[in-house]
Design a protein around this motif. Structure first.
Motif, PDB file in Angstrom:
ATOM      1  N   SER A 109      12.238   5.519 -42.834  1.00 46.97           N
ATOM      2  CA  SER A 109      12.846   6.446 -43.790  1.00 46.97           C
ATOM      3  C   SER A 109      13.857   7.322 -43.075  1.00 46.97           C
ATOM      4  O   SER A 109      13.565   7.845 -41.998  1.00 46.97           O
ATOM      5  N   VAL A 110      15.026   7.496 -43.678  1.00 49.24           N
ATOM      6  CA  VAL A 110      16.073   8.352 -43.112  1.00 49.24           C
ATOM      7  C   VAL A 110      16.777   9.063 -44.263  1.00 49.24           C
ATOM      8  O   VAL A 110      17.138   8.432 -45.250  1.00 49.24           O
ATOM      9  N   GLY A 111      16.953  10.391 -44.122  1.00 49.23           N
ATOM     10  CA  GLY A 111      17.649  11.139 -45.159  1.00 49.23           C
ATOM     11  C   GLY A 111      17.759  12.606 -44.830  1.00 49.23           C
ATOM     12  O   GLY A 111      17.715  12.999 -43.664  1.00 49.23           O
ATOM     13  N   GLY A 112      17.869  13.415 -45.850  1.00 46.36           N
ATOM     14  CA  GLY A 112      17.989  14.852 -45.680  1.00 46.36           C
ATOM     15  C   GLY A 112      16.815  15.565 -46.308  1.00 46.36           C
ATOM     16  O   GLY A 112      15.982  14.958 -46.972  1.00 46.36           O
ATOM     17  N   LEU A 113      16.752  16.878 -46.076  1.00 48.27           N
ATOM     18  CA  LEU A 113      15.699  17.663 -46.695  1.00 48.27           C
ATOM     19  C   LEU A 113      16.196  19.053 -47.015  1.00 48.27           C
ATOM     20  O   LEU A 113      17.118  19.565 -46.383  1.00 48.27           O
ATOM     21  N   LEU A 114      15.589  19.632 -48.009  1.00 43.77           N
ATOM     22  CA  LEU A 114      15.825  21.021 -48.368  1.00 43.77           C
ATOM     23  C   LEU A 114      14.555  21.781 -48.031  1.00 43.77           C
ATOM     24  O   LEU A 114      13.475  21.435 -48.519  1.00 43.77           O
ATOM     25  N   ALA A 115      14.668  22.790 -47.195  1.00 49.84           N
ATOM     26  CA  ALA A 115      13.512  23.589 -46.801  1.00 49.84           C
ATOM     27  C   ALA A 115      13.502  24.889 -47.580  1.00 49.84           C
ATOM     28  O   ALA A 115      14.423  25.183 -48.343  1.00 49.84           O
ATOM     29  N   LYS A 116      12.455  25.662 -47.364  1.00 49.99           N
ATOM     30  CA  LYS A 116      12.292  26.931 -48.069  1.00 49.99           C
ATOM     31  C   LYS A 116      13.504  27.834 -47.898  1.00 49.99           C
ATOM     32  O   LYS A 116      13.955  28.462 -48.833  1.00 49.99           O
ATOM     33  N   ASP A 117      14.059  27.884 -46.706  1.00 48.86           N
ATOM     34  CA  ASP A 117      15.227  28.726 -46.463  1.00 48.86           C
ATOM     35  C   ASP A 117      16.242  28.025 -45.571  1.00 48.86           C
ATOM     36  O   ASP A 117      16.817  28.609 -44.684  1.00 48.86           O
ATOM     37  N   GLY A 118      16.450  26.725 -45.825  1.00 47.45           N
ATOM     38  CA  GLY A 118      17.426  25.981 -45.043  1.00 47.45           C
ATOM     39  C   GLY A 118      17.521  24.542 -45.500  1.00 47.45           C
ATOM     40  O   GLY A 118      16.999  24.160 -46.533  1.00 47.45           O
ATOM     41  N   ILE A 125       9.125   6.776 -39.019  1.00 50.80           N
ATOM     42  CA  ILE A 125       8.879   5.351 -38.814  1.00 50.80           C
ATOM     43  C   ILE A 125       7.368   5.173 -38.745  1.00 50.80           C
ATOM     44  O   ILE A 125       6.689   5.865 -37.987  1.00 50.80           O
ATOM     45  N   THR A 126       6.859   4.292 -39.601  1.00 51.24           N
ATOM     46  CA  THR A 126       5.417   4.099 -39.685  1.00 51.24           C
ATOM     47  C   THR A 126       5.088   2.610 -39.731  1.00 51.24           C
ATOM     48  O   THR A 126       5.943   1.773 -40.010  1.00 51.24           O
ATOM     49  N   ALA A 127       3.832   2.323 -39.489  1.00 53.51           N
ATOM     50  CA  ALA A 127       3.295   0.976 -39.622  1.00 53.51           C
ATOM     51  C   ALA A 127       1.982   1.094 -40.372  1.00 53.51           C
ATOM     52  O   ALA A 127       1.308   2.128 -40.312  1.00 53.51           O
ATOM     53  N   GLY A 128       1.609   0.060 -41.080  1.00 49.69           N
ATOM     54  CA  GLY A 128       0.365   0.119 -41.832  1.00 49.69           C
ATOM     55  C   GLY A 128       0.096  -1.195 -42.517  1.00 49.69           C
ATOM     56  O   GLY A 128       0.510  -2.255 -42.052  1.00 49.69           O
ATOM     57  N   PHE A 129      -0.587  -1.117 -43.658  1.00 48.50           N
ATOM     58  CA  PHE A 129      -0.922  -2.325 -44.389  1.00 48.50           C
ATOM     59  C   PHE A 129      -1.007  -2.033 -45.877  1.00 48.50           C
ATOM     60  O   PHE A 129      -1.140  -0.889 -46.303  1.00 48.50           O
ATOM     61  N   ARG A 130      -0.921  -3.097 -46.651  1.00 47.39           N
ATOM     62  CA  ARG A 130      -1.147  -3.059 -48.081  1.00 47.39           C
ATOM     63  C   ARG A 130      -2.289  -4.004 -48.383  1.00 47.39           C
ATOM     64  O   ARG A 130      -2.268  -5.160 -47.962  1.00 47.39           O
ATOM     65  N   ALA A 131      -3.307  -3.516 -49.071  1.00 50.72           N
ATOM     66  CA  ALA A 131      -4.445  -4.337 -49.486  1.00 50.72           C
ATOM     67  C   ALA A 131      -4.535  -4.262 -51.005  1.00 50.72           C
ATOM     68  O   ALA A 131      -5.015  -3.273 -51.547  1.00 50.72           O
ATOM     69  N   GLY A 132      -4.024  -5.275 -51.681  1.00 50.38           N
ATOM     70  CA  GLY A 132      -3.915  -5.214 -53.134  1.00 50.38           C
ATOM     71  C   GLY A 132      -2.877  -4.176 -53.510  1.00 50.38           C
ATOM     72  O   GLY A 132      -1.728  -4.250 -53.111  1.00 50.38           O
ATOM     73  N   LYS A 133      -3.286  -3.170 -54.256  1.00 49.81           N
ATOM     74  CA  LYS A 133      -2.380  -2.067 -54.618  1.00 49.81           C
ATOM     75  C   LYS A 133      -2.505  -0.894 -53.648  1.00 49.81           C
ATOM     76  O   LYS A 133      -1.677   0.002 -53.660  1.00 49.81           O
ATOM     77  N   PHE A 134      -3.541  -0.860 -52.822  1.00 46.59           N
ATOM     78  CA  PHE A 134      -3.761   0.232 -51.876  1.00 46.59           C
ATOM     79  C   PHE A 134      -2.793   0.116 -50.706  1.00 46.59           C
ATOM     80  O   PHE A 134      -2.543  -0.962 -50.181  1.00 46.59           O
ATOM     81  N   SER A 135      -2.229   1.249 -50.288  1.00 57.15           N
ATOM     82  CA  SER A 135      -1.281   1.277 -49.175  1.00 57.15           C
ATOM     83  C   SER A 135      -1.721   2.324 -48.165  1.00 57.15           C
ATOM     84  O   SER A 135      -2.127   3.431 -48.532  1.00 57.15           O
ATOM     85  N   PHE A 136      -1.650   1.985 -46.885  1.00 58.22           N
ATOM     86  CA  PHE A 136      -1.970   2.917 -45.800  1.00 58.22           C
ATOM     87  C   PHE A 136      -0.864   2.806 -44.760  1.00 58.22           C
ATOM     88  O   PHE A 136      -0.439   1.707 -44.404  1.00 58.22           O
ATOM     89  N   SER A 137      -0.397   3.951 -44.258  1.00 56.28           N
ATOM     90  CA  SER A 137       0.618   3.932 -43.200  1.00 56.28           C
ATOM     91  C   SER A 137       0.413   5.120 -42.269  1.00 56.28           C
ATOM     92  O   SER A 137      -0.046   6.182 -42.681  1.00 56.28           O
ATOM     93  N   SER A 138       0.757   4.910 -41.018  1.00 59.30           N
ATOM     94  CA  SER A 138       0.647   5.948 -39.999  1.00 59.30           C
ATOM     95  C   SER A 138       1.771   5.743 -39.000  1.00 59.30           C
ATOM     96  O   SER A 138       2.134   4.621 -38.682  1.00 59.30           O
ATOM     97  N   GLY A 139       2.327   6.852 -38.511  1.00 60.69           N
ATOM     98  CA  GLY A 139       3.418   6.753 -37.556  1.00 60.69           C
ATOM     99  C   GLY A 139       3.898   8.117 -37.134  1.00 60.69           C
ATOM    100  O   GLY A 139       3.135   9.084 -37.121  1.00 60.69           O
TER     101      GLY A 139
END
Length: 188
Positions: A109-118, A125-139
């Motif tokens: 994922s790459v993009g921008g963000l709006l913070a509380k005051d900035g 970048i994450t890796a994980g798995f999909r089991a049916g409709k369930f999704s898990f990712s960590s990175g």
């Protein structure tokens, strides 16, 4: 009559093959949605929550491309890490075994963000798995936030009447929260 049938049969095969190609194209590009919630470390001191949803399309159920939006914030109450933010980003997800019920994946994922005051930059970048409709990712995630804070202070002047004068100053700095993300959710 035989001549008409011989002309009609190739024409019929051509029409059927075109409709079969249309059906294949419709099946290879489909709508995709991934919604995940979880924990993110926003700094070495803070732990926060983050939720994201990505809407886009999947090519052959293997390559998912979309635009995502989310909301997150940190629990640690210091100026460095306690911020609420809303990322808006492009997302790419690659499934290694898209036709199986259990499929490992990588996610960028790459993009921008709006913070509380900035505002700033959002990436993960994450890796994980999909089991049916369930999704898990960590990175890992990395953000760069340009924040502005107004600081009020008093300047004391020692004269016969001892006056204090209030002043306000704006301080702008870049902050670079990074950390580990662990999210789970569902995908369509």
């Amino acid at each position: 009559m035989k001549v008409k049938v011989f002309v009609l049969i190739p024409f019929l095969f051509a029409v059927l093959s075109l409709s079969a190609q249309e059906n294949e194209t419709k099946e290879t590009i489909t709508y995709s949605n991934i919604t995940e919630f979880g924990f993110v470390t926003a700094s070495p001191q803070g732990v926060g929550m983050e939720g994201t949803t990505v809407n886009g399309f999947a090519i052959n159920k293997q390559h998912c491309i979309g635009i995502g939006i989310g909301i997150g914030g940190s629990f640690h109450n210091s100026y460095y890490s306690a911020t609420a933010y809303t990322p808006l980003f492009f997302n790419y997800r690659l499934y290694f075994k898209p036709d199986k019920k259990f499929s490992p994946h990588i996610n960028v994922s790459v993009g921008g963000l709006l913070a509380k005051d900035g505002e700033g930059i959002y990436s993960s970048i994450t890796a994980g798995f999909r089991a049916g409709k369930f999704s898990f990712s960590s990175g890992i995630s990395y953000m760069a936030i340009y924040r502005t804070e107004s600081i009020s202070y008093y300047e004391y002047v020692y004269d016969p009447y001892y006056y204090s004068y209030p002043y306000t100053s704006n301080v702008s700095e870049w902050y670079f929260p990074f950390g580990i993300t662990i999210k789970c959710g569902f995908s369509f």
